[in-house]
Scaffold this motif. Structure first.
Motif, PDB file in Angstrom:
ATOM      1  N   THR A   9       0.833  -1.206   0.000  1.00  0.00           N
ATOM      2  CA  THR A   9       0.000   0.000   0.000  1.00  0.00           C
ATOM      3  C   THR A   9       0.868   1.257   0.000  1.00  0.00           C
ATOM      4  OG1 THR A   9      -1.713  -1.177   1.224  1.00  0.00           O
ATOM      5  CG2 THR A   9      -1.831   1.222   1.240  1.00  0.00           C
ATOM      6  N   THR A  13       1.188   3.790  -3.133  1.00  0.00           N
ATOM      7  CA  THR A  13       0.775   5.173  -2.914  1.00  0.00           C
ATOM      8  C   THR A  13       1.881   6.146  -3.306  1.00  0.00           C
ATOM      9  OG1 THR A  13      -0.702   4.485  -1.141  1.00  0.00           O
ATOM     10  CG2 THR A  13      -0.050   6.800  -1.166  1.00  0.00           C
ATOM     11  N   ARG A  19       1.688  12.409  -6.492  1.00  0.00           N
ATOM     12  CA  ARG A  19       1.313  12.123  -5.103  1.00  0.00           C
ATOM     13  C   ARG A  19       2.532  12.222  -4.194  1.00  0.00           C
ATOM     14  NH1 ARG A  19      -1.036   7.125  -5.568  1.00  0.00           N
ATOM     15  NH2 ARG A  19      -2.774   8.212  -6.519  1.00  0.00           N
ATOM     16  N   HIS A  51      -5.368  12.797  -4.261  1.00  0.00           N
ATOM     17  CA  HIS A  51      -4.052  12.347  -3.795  1.00  0.00           C
ATOM     18  C   HIS A  51      -4.013  12.305  -2.268  1.00  0.00           C
ATOM     19  CE1 HIS A  51      -2.168  11.994  -7.654  1.00  0.00           C
ATOM     20  NE2 HIS A  51      -2.385  13.258  -7.959  1.00  0.00           N
ATOM     21  N   SER A  54      -5.709   9.195  -0.981  1.00  0.00           N
ATOM     22  CA  SER A  54      -4.839   8.019  -1.085  1.00  0.00           C
ATOM     23  C   SER A  54      -3.766   8.022  -0.002  1.00  0.00           C
ATOM     24  CB  SER A  54      -4.163   7.965  -2.455  1.00  0.00           C
ATOM     25  OG  SER A  54      -5.109   7.794  -3.470  1.00  0.00           O
ATOM     26  N   LEU A  55      -3.171   9.196   0.231  1.00  0.00           N
ATOM     27  CA  LEU A  55      -2.136   9.306   1.262  1.00  0.00           C
ATOM     28  C   LEU A  55      -2.718   9.021   2.651  1.00  0.00           C
ATOM     29  CD1 LEU A  55      -0.349  12.487  -0.103  1.00  0.00           C
ATOM     30  CD2 LEU A  55       0.687  10.202   0.097  1.00  0.00           C
ATOM     31  N   ALA A  58      -3.358   5.302   3.096  1.00  0.00           N
ATOM     32  CA  ALA A  58      -2.107   4.565   3.307  1.00  0.00           C
ATOM     33  C   ALA A  58      -1.490   4.866   4.678  1.00  0.00           C
ATOM     34  CB  ALA A  58      -1.110   4.916   2.204  1.00  0.00           C
TER      35      ALA A  58
END
Length: 109
Positions: A9, A13, A19, A51, A54-55, A58
């Motif tokens: 992950t 990421t 990102r 983005h 997603s960060l 993760a």
């Protein structure tokens, strides 16, 4: 409490260059908003938000809402899976370099 991110992950990421650039800007800031991240970049606010999602998923950033703004900050512990993986290979390479050093000493006295 979210489950700890896996190495896959975290790597997936951070594999995206945009990102990764967003993450690096967050790391350099104490806290930063979406609009501050958007300013000076060639990326739309919507893309920055994706983005950040997603960060956050993760475990690399945390958010703090305050009024109409949401502030983002880096979570260093989110990099733990990556650091653990790299430290394993650090030992591997240190051993290999030590072996190489010994071999070179034997060849050239």
């Amino acid at each position: 409490m979210p489950e700890a991110a896996t190495i896959d992950t975290v790597m997936r990421t951070l594999a995206d260059p945009t990102r990764r650039a967003v993450f690096e800007r967050i790391v350099r800031s104490d806290e930063i908003t979406v609009s501050e991240l958007t300013r000076g970049s060639l990326v739309t606010q919507g893309a920055i938000s994706q983005h950040l999602k997603s960060l956050k998923r993760a475990g690399l950033v945390a958010e703090r809402p305050e009024g109409r703004n949401v502030y983002y900050r880096a979570k260093p512990e989110g990099l733990a899976p990556l650091v653990d993986w790299m430290s394993h290979y650090g030992v591997f390479w240190r051993d290999r370099f030590a072996d190489l050093r010994s071999l070179l000493k034997e060849i050239d006295p």
